[in-house]
Scaffold this motif. Structure first.
Motif, PDB file in Angstrom:
ATOM      1  N   LYS A  37     -12.280   6.959   1.057  1.00  9.95           N
ATOM      2  CA  LYS A  37     -11.421   5.964   0.410  1.00  9.95           C
ATOM      3  C   LYS A  37      -9.973   6.422   0.414  1.00  9.95           C
ATOM      4  CE  LYS A  37     -10.527   3.826  -4.090  1.00  9.95           C
ATOM      5  NZ  LYS A  37     -10.898   3.791  -5.527  1.00  9.95           N
ATOM      6  N   LEU A  38      -9.756   7.711   0.129  1.00 10.90           N
ATOM      7  CA  LEU A  38      -8.405   8.256   0.089  1.00 10.90           C
ATOM      8  C   LEU A  38      -7.770   8.269   1.471  1.00 10.90           C
ATOM      9  CD1 LEU A  38      -6.401   9.612  -1.934  1.00 10.90           C
ATOM     10  CD2 LEU A  38      -7.331  11.810  -1.198  1.00 10.90           C
ATOM     11  N   GLN A  94      -8.512   6.554   4.145  1.00  8.94           N
ATOM     12  CA  GLN A  94      -8.416   5.273   4.847  1.00  8.94           C
ATOM     13  C   GLN A  94      -7.413   4.329   4.201  1.00  8.94           C
ATOM     14  OE1 GLN A  94     -12.466   3.852   4.935  1.00  8.94           O
ATOM     15  NE2 GLN A  94     -13.122   5.464   6.367  1.00  8.94           N
ATOM     16  N   SER A  95      -6.721   4.818   3.192  1.00  9.18           N
ATOM     17  CA  SER A  95      -5.732   3.994   2.498  1.00  9.18           C
ATOM     18  C   SER A  95      -4.576   3.646   3.423  1.00  9.18           C
ATOM     19  CB  SER A  95      -5.199   4.741   1.268  1.00  9.18           C
ATOM     20  OG  SER A  95      -4.100   4.077   0.714  1.00  9.18           O
ATOM     21  N   LYS A  96      -4.068   2.424   3.284  1.00 12.40           N
ATOM     22  CA  LYS A  96      -2.931   1.961   4.085  1.00 12.40           C
ATOM     23  C   LYS A  96      -1.678   1.822   3.221  1.00 12.40           C
ATOM     24  CE  LYS A  96      -5.608   1.528   7.664  1.00 12.40           C
ATOM     25  NZ  LYS A  96      -5.540   2.508   8.789  1.00 12.40           N
ATOM     26  N   SER A  97      -1.689   2.458   2.046  1.00 10.51           N
ATOM     27  CA  SER A  97      -0.587   2.340   1.106  1.00 10.51           C
ATOM     28  C   SER A  97       0.564   3.270   1.486  1.00 10.51           C
ATOM     29  CB  SER A  97      -1.066   2.662  -0.310  1.00 10.51           C
ATOM     30  OG  SER A  97      -2.138   1.821  -0.690  1.00 10.51           O
ATOM     31  N   ASN A 154      -1.488   7.828   0.312  1.00 10.77           N
ATOM     32  CA  ASN A 154      -2.925   7.570   0.250  1.00 10.77           C
ATOM     33  C   ASN A 154      -3.435   7.344  -1.170  1.00 10.77           C
ATOM     34  OD1 ASN A 154      -3.067   7.767   3.002  1.00 10.77           O
ATOM     35  ND2 ASN A 154      -3.844   9.854   3.036  1.00 10.77           N
ATOM     36  N   CYS A 155      -2.841   8.075  -2.137  1.00  8.38           N
ATOM     37  CA  CYS A 155      -3.344   8.002  -3.508  1.00  8.38           C
ATOM     38  C   CYS A 155      -2.495   7.073  -4.385  1.00  8.38           C
ATOM     39  CB  CYS A 155      -3.411   9.391  -4.125  1.00  8.38           C
ATOM     40  SG  CYS A 155      -1.795  10.195  -4.302  1.00  8.38           S
ATOM     41  N   GLU A 156      -1.791   6.135  -3.775  1.00 11.13           N
ATOM     42  CA  GLU A 156      -0.857   5.298  -4.532  1.00 11.13           C
ATOM     43  C   GLU A 156      -1.517   4.619  -5.729  1.00 11.13           C
ATOM     44  OE1 GLU A 156       2.237   1.553  -3.783  1.00 11.13           O
ATOM     45  OE2 GLU A 156       1.522   2.771  -2.109  1.00 11.13           O
ATOM     46  N   THR A 157      -2.705   4.087  -5.560  1.00  8.77           N
ATOM     47  CA  THR A 157      -3.351   3.351  -6.653  1.00  8.77           C
ATOM     48  C   THR A 157      -3.862   4.279  -7.748  1.00  8.77           C
ATOM     49  OG1 THR A 157      -5.459   3.376  -5.442  1.00  8.77           O
ATOM     50  CG2 THR A 157      -4.032   1.443  -5.146  1.00  8.77           C
TER      51      THR A 157
END
Length: 424
Positions: free
Chosen positions: A122-123, A125-128, A131-134
């Motif tokens: 999950k971390l 594959q983030s497109k933010s 990676n840990c933006e949320t």
């Protein structure tokens, strides 16, 4: 799946260590995971394991697939002769040392909690933006503060390498290194490289000899920067031209390697003409500047030290050819803050380190008293989570974004490690 993830699992023991078996059903007990090796050679040095009641001491190599051992040609590399355990995610072939003796293989996939793998995927594959933006806001404040301090030291360590290279070129002359770094930072982002090339165009011994005369310093700086090549009928300008021609001949000055200066899109107070005059006034006013810097400990003392302004001509000018409203061109506190962050503190840190002394506490005290920098990276992080607003925070966040987030090094980041473990 990245190999770094397997390093993370092994290093932090994020797997079930009970009832471990090799692919050949040999019982494995771990005494020591070993020391993580970030250079060439096996991934973990000096590990200790018990395999079928036989204690082994040596190195551990980690791969996604067992066959990667041969893809990387480890079977012919003596550095891998002392590997006692091969740790993989997928076992697809048996492996052997150079002498054809088999190496026990542990397949980790059956011993890792699926939730840990899900958190990792999950971390990564983030497109933010990061990676840990949320999840960044949920990071423990104490851990984040400690990590930012560590990141700031990392940043100082990196800058120290560049400083020691300058020191070697300057034959251990710290004053010369200071001058070059001041030049680069007086040029700011737009003209930093140009100012640095100007500093490199003349030996610092020449600056020392000329520093007793402020106008001569200006003439030398302006001349080396090719700012005295125009036909301007002004008493000050003509005097600078005359002085530079004398200095150029006397010291055999050459400016062919000096990069062109930029005025475009700069605010007038940052024009290279103003910054070069201010630099000349500083070098004239403060003889033996480096020794003075070593003695100062507070931001206020540095504000006083760097209380200089451009020469009289520049009160009514930003460029040679056009007069403007009369105003003093002093170094502002915000500009001195940049000098503290990018020049003074890295030099003080490097100098103490060269002497085998620790300066972390003094550096922390000073950097924490300097206002936080304003840039897009810092502002974005502050939108995600309120953080202590000091220059150490901004420097740490810049290091975090450029050296970890942008390079997907989440597993080597204290924040990424915590989030992966937390979401298990």
């Amino acid at each position: 799946m990245q190999e770094d993830f397997l390093h993370f699992i092994w290093k932090h023991k994020r797997f079930n260590t009970r009832d471990l078996l090799t692919v050949n059903s040999e019982k494995v007990s771990i005494i020591s995971l070993g020391q993580h090796n970030y250079n060439s050679g096996p991934d973990f040095f000096n590990a200790q394991v018990v395999i079928d009641n036989q204690k082994w001491a040596g190195n551990v190599e980690i791969h996604i697939k067992s066959s990667d051992w041969y893809v990387h040609n480890h079977e012919t590399d003596k550095a891998y002769d002392n590997v006692i355990l091969h740790v993989v995610w997928d076992h697809d072939t048996d492996i052997f040392r150079k002498d054809n003796t088999p190496i026990p293989t542990l397949e980790l996939r059956d011993y890792v909690d699926k939730s840990l793998l899900d958190s990792y995927q999950k971390l990564m594959q983030s497109k933010s933006w990061i990676n840990c933006e949320t999840d960044f806001a949920s990071v423990d404040d104490f851990k984040l503060t400690n990590w930012i301090e560590r990141l700031y030291i990392e940043r100082l360590e990196r800058k120290s390498k560049d400083i020691y290279k300058l020191l070697e070129v300057s034959k251990n002359d710290w004053e010369a290194v200071l001058f070059k770094m001041l030049c680069k930072n007086f040029g700011l982002k737009v003209n930093g490289d140009s100012f640095f090339s100007l500093a490199n165009s003349m030996d610092y011994s020449i600056v020392r000899k000329v520093s007793h005369n402020a106008t001569d310093l200006e003439a030398m700086f302006f001349g080396q920067a090719s700012l005295l090549d125009d036909d301007i009928q002004d008493v000050y300008y003509l005097d600078l031209q005359k002085r530079f021609q004398f200095l150029k001949q006397k010291f055999q000055l050459n400016n062919q390697g000096v990069l062109p200066l930029q005025f475009f899109r700069l605010r007038p107070p940052n024009f290279p003409t103003i910054r070069l005059s201010q630099l000349a006034m500083l070098m004239y006013k403060e003889q033996g500047l480096f020794s003075k810097i070593l003695k100062l400990t507070t931001a206020e003392e540095f504000y006083n030290l760097f209380e200089v302004e451009a020469s009289v001509f520049w009160k009514s000018h930003y460029v040679f050819s056009k007069a403007s409203k009369s105003v003093k061109k002093k170094l502002t506190k915000s500009f001195i803050d940049l000098l503290l962050i990018n020049t003074i503190l890295p030099l003080k840190f490097s100098h103490s380190k060269a002497l085998g002394k620790s300066s972390e506490e003094a550096v922390f005290n000073l950097i924490k008293s300097v206002k936080i920098e304003k840039n897009s990276i810092v502002e974005k992080f502050l939108e995600l989570k309120p953080i202590d607003k000091s220059a150490m925070t901004s420097q740490g966040l810049i290091q975090l974004k450029t050296e970890y987030c942008d390079k997907n090094k989440c597993l080597q980041c204290a924040i990424g490690s915590q989030l992966i473990s937390k979401n298990r």
